[in-house]
Design an enzyme around this catalytic site. Structure first.
Site, PDB file in Angstrom:
ATOM      1  N   LYS A 106      39.056  26.930  29.223  1.00  0.00           N
ATOM      2  CA  LYS A 106      39.918  26.264  28.246  1.00  0.00           C
ATOM      3  C   LYS A 106      39.065  25.168  27.595  1.00  0.00           C
ATOM      4  O   LYS A 106      38.622  24.235  28.267  1.00  0.00           O
ATOM      5  CB  LYS A 106      41.138  25.648  28.930  1.00  0.00           C
ATOM      6  CG  LYS A 106      41.988  24.820  27.976  1.00  0.00           C
ATOM      7  CD  LYS A 106      43.184  24.195  28.690  1.00  0.00           C
ATOM      8  CE  LYS A 106      43.816  23.131  27.805  1.00  0.00           C
ATOM      9  NZ  LYS A 106      44.906  22.421  28.478  1.00  0.00           N
ATOM     10  N   GLY A 138      51.413  15.583  27.360  1.00  0.00           N
ATOM     11  CA  GLY A 138      52.059  14.674  28.317  1.00  0.00           C
ATOM     12  C   GLY A 138      53.342  14.024  27.834  1.00  0.00           C
ATOM     13  O   GLY A 138      53.913  13.192  28.532  1.00  0.00           O
ATOM     14  N   GLY A 178      53.013  19.249  25.832  1.00  0.00           N
ATOM     15  CA  GLY A 178      54.271  18.713  25.294  1.00  0.00           C
ATOM     16  C   GLY A 178      55.528  19.351  25.855  1.00  0.00           C
ATOM     17  O   GLY A 178      56.624  18.828  25.678  1.00  0.00           O
ATOM     18  N   ASN A 227      51.674  21.336  32.644  1.00  0.00           N
ATOM     19  CA  ASN A 227      51.070  20.496  33.683  1.00  0.00           C
ATOM     20  C   ASN A 227      52.000  19.340  34.032  1.00  0.00           C
ATOM     21  O   ASN A 227      52.660  19.340  35.058  1.00  0.00           O
ATOM     22  CB  ASN A 227      49.688  19.996  33.254  1.00  0.00           C
ATOM     23  CG  ASN A 227      48.930  19.323  34.401  1.00  0.00           C
ATOM     24  OD1 ASN A 227      49.460  19.133  35.494  1.00  0.00           O
ATOM     25  ND2 ASN A 227      47.704  18.958  34.167  1.00  0.00           N
ATOM     26  N   THR A 228      52.099  18.360  33.131  1.00  0.00           N
ATOM     27  CA  THR A 228      52.846  17.129  33.443  1.00  0.00           C
ATOM     28  C   THR A 228      54.265  17.408  33.952  1.00  0.00           C
ATOM     29  O   THR A 228      54.692  16.822  34.948  1.00  0.00           O
ATOM     30  CB  THR A 228      52.927  16.242  32.182  1.00  0.00           C
ATOM     31  OG1 THR A 228      51.607  16.033  31.697  1.00  0.00           O
ATOM     32  CG2 THR A 228      53.572  14.902  32.480  1.00  0.00           C
TER      33      THR A 228
END
Lengths: 371, 254
Positions: free
Chosen positions: B95, B156, B183, B204-205
């Site tokens: 990535k 995030g 997002g 992720n977040t």
């Protein structure tokens, strides 16, 4: 004078007496990004309930931006020779004190001992003495450190740009440099002689380091030397200035509080725990992606509480004496300042894990700088 | 099943590991949420220490590691990080994440394009993290990247598919897979991305910082699956007026 310092001075004057109402605090906290006026208004808040609301938002921002990760590092003092007469410092040249400097073998021994404890990110420190701690000496020390640790930073006297470039070329990632105080008049009184007397040369050093290829800079005042609220405001605006000028780098902020260092110096200002917490939280609210560093100057219970809220990087198992890792030394009489949190790296790691966070020991890819 | 980077995958939920509280969650997500692709920042692949084990030891053998170049300041650093990452992980999925700034973490399009050109030639399976910019996505497709990873909202922020009007043209025009990255804060956001026709999402977040990352990963996996099924069936058009029959219908029809 740097423009952000003038701006801070004006803001401080204009809002000196301004205490925001509870509603105003709530309105500010509802914003995505705070204005400079919001920043100074929050610095004036003293109401416990409002501070707790600020804590809540700071915690949310920290988790969103940094996840559940706490970085660990440790300082390595390689020399304590100093030409400065700083009235508050344990390394001051006026102080009767055993001066020493580690041999390169000694540096390697210290680093290996630190590595055994699990530390993988080190900050190399010296006093300010261009003869006993020359740039060549620092460069060689960093070269040794780069071969042992994943991440090497420096906290040494301010250098010229080409000197920073030399260190960057051997793989040094970051610079930590505290301005001590951003109030020039006080600064000059506190540093009566020695190269450190040059306020601007120190103020502009992080910028020179970032220009020459460093990836990160940690800045801040030593709280207590001058008006704390003013110094915090200046440091936050300094961090913002660096972020705008070097947007790809990582900027951290730290607000070490003055601790006795075996001198007679009594600070004019003391900073309570409540004020200290408020300062760190406001730094997070105003600059959500800025790293917040907390050293072992603070006691363990306060440190444990703050890693849950806004802190992203802490030192652990720190020795502030020259050669203190490989051999037992008297941390009370030989250190630059008193260490409050004397827990080992393992003990700090246990606390981090118990809090549902993950300890990390490096933040950069080793070797990527030498391309 | 869908094909991406030369692999056949069951799950369209990719997970980032950077913000996780505990790497042992990775294996649980693999088995309990069916996640097959884990993005790992090379800056987080530290050696084993007295206190921590290398993240790679937690990733099941059959899972795919997507190495992430986060922290790279330009294309040269990204290429070097990708090379180091390939050595460390034995995975050639990369990535490409090169940020323009550390305040918003917006991707640097010019440097990303340069890095992708080099990495494709070096034999990597390249997954660039980009703005939802159709022109850039087309150029990257031409270069030969495996997929594009446009952001749904700034990284995030948990704001969801804030860039919908910019993402749709990419999904419509690009032949390679589109993975919506950054997002996405809720399972419903992920479902929406899939309903729009995205091929996968990377989270992720929202998972890592939730109070129960494993349960949240399961929730996302279900949402992604639901959104994809709905897309395949065909999402019904929205109507301005109800379709109810009118008492006048007989008269109007004569």
């Amino acid at each position: 004078m740097a423009s952000f310092l003038e701006e801070a001075e004006e803001l401080f004057k204009e809002y000196k007496e301004y205490i925001p109402t509870h509603k105003e605090v709530c309105d500010i906290l509802d914003k995505e990004f705070l204005s400079k006026e919001d920043l100074i208004k929050l610095l004036n808040v003293s109401n416990k309930e409002d501070i707790l609301l600020m804590v809540k938002k700071a915690q949310k921002l920290t988790r969103e931006n940094f996840g559940k990760v706490i970085l660990l590092y440790a300082p390595l003092y390689i020399a304590n020779y100093c030409q400065n007469g700083c009235v508050y410092c344990g390394f001051s040249c006026k102080k009767e004190y055993r001066r020493e400097k580690l041999s390169f073998e000694g540096i390697e021994n210290e680093l290996r001992k630190m590595k055994e404890e699990g530390i993988d990110s080190v900050i190399i420190l010296t006093g300010e003495d261009r003869i006993n701690s020359s740039v060549e000496y620092i460069e060689k020390a960093c070269e040794i450190a780069v071969n042992i640790m994943s991440e090497v930073s420096i906290e040494v006297y301010p250098l010229y740009e080409e000197e920073y470039r030399r260190l960057s070329n051997v793989g040094v990632i970051g610079i930590t440099l505290y301005q001590e105080t951003y109030q020039k008049e006080d600064y000059e009184k506190l540093h009566p002689f020695g190269p450190k007397k040059d306020f601007e040369f120190r103020l502009n050093a992080p910028e020179r380091a970032l220009k020459s290829g460093f990836h990160e800079a940690c800045i801040g005042p030593l709280l207590g030397l001058s008006h704390p609220k003013k110094d915090v405001l200046c440091a936050i605006l300094h961090a913002e200035y660096l972020l705008e000028k070097f947007p790809k780098t990582e900027i951290s902020i730290s607000f070490p509080r003055f601790r006795s260092a075996g001198t007679d110096f009594m600070p004019l200002y003391t900073v309570s725990d409540k004020e200290f917490i408020k300062f760190l939280i406001i730094a997070r609210l105003y600059l959500p992606r800025v790293g917040i560093v907390l050293s072992t100057r603070e006691n363990s219970s306060l440190r444990d509480a703050l890693i849950d809220v806004c802190v992203t990087k802490i030192s652990a198992g720190s020795k502030t004496t020259v050669g203190g890792y490989a051999e037992e030394k008297d941390e009370d009489s030989e250190a630059q300042f008193e260490v409050e949190d004397r827990r080992s790296v393992s003990e700090v790691v246990d606390v981090i894990i118990k809090k549902g966070l993950r300890p990390e020991f490096t933040n950069w890819v080793k070797g990527v700088k030498n391309i | 099943m869908f094909e991406i980077g030369g692999k056949l995958l069951k799950s369209r939920l990719f997970v980032g590991t950077g913000k996780l509280p505990d790497y042992s969650l990775i294996e649980k997500m693999y088995y309990e949420a069916g996640v097959e692709v884990f993005a790992v920042a090379v800056r987080r692949i530290g050696p084993n220490t007295k206190h921590t084990r290398n993240v790679l030891e937690y990733i099941p053998n059959d899972a795919i590691i997507m190495v992430n170049t986060s922290g790279a300041q330009d294309h040269k650093e990204a290429v070097k990080i990708a090379m180091i990452g390939r050595e460390l992980t034995n995975s050639n999925w990369v990535k490409v994440e090169i940020e323009k700034d550390t305040k918003y973490l917006f991707p640097d399009s010019i440097e990303t394009l340069k890095a992708c050109e080099i990495l494709v030639k070096e034999g990597f399976k390249v997954f660039p993290y980009i703005y939802p910019d159709l022109n850039l996505a087309k150029e990257l497709e031409q270069i030969g990247v495996e997929a594009v990873m446009p952001l749904g909202s700034p990284i995030g922020t948990n704001k969801g598919i804030g860039c919908e009007v910019l993402l749709k043209p990419i999904i419509n025009e690009i032949k390679i897979p589109v993975i919506i990255d950054a997002g996405i804060g809720r399972p419903s956001h992920a479902a929406k991305a899939m309903e729009m026709g995205a091929d996968a999402v990377l989270i992720n977040t929202a998972i890592a910082t939730s109070s129960d990352p494993l349960k949240m990963a399961v929730a996302f996996a279900k949402a992604v699956e639901a959104g994809r099924v709905a897309f395949e069936v065909g999402i019904l058009k929205e109507y301005e007026y109800a379709q109810a029959s009118s008492p006048l219908e007989d008269f109007i029809s004569g």
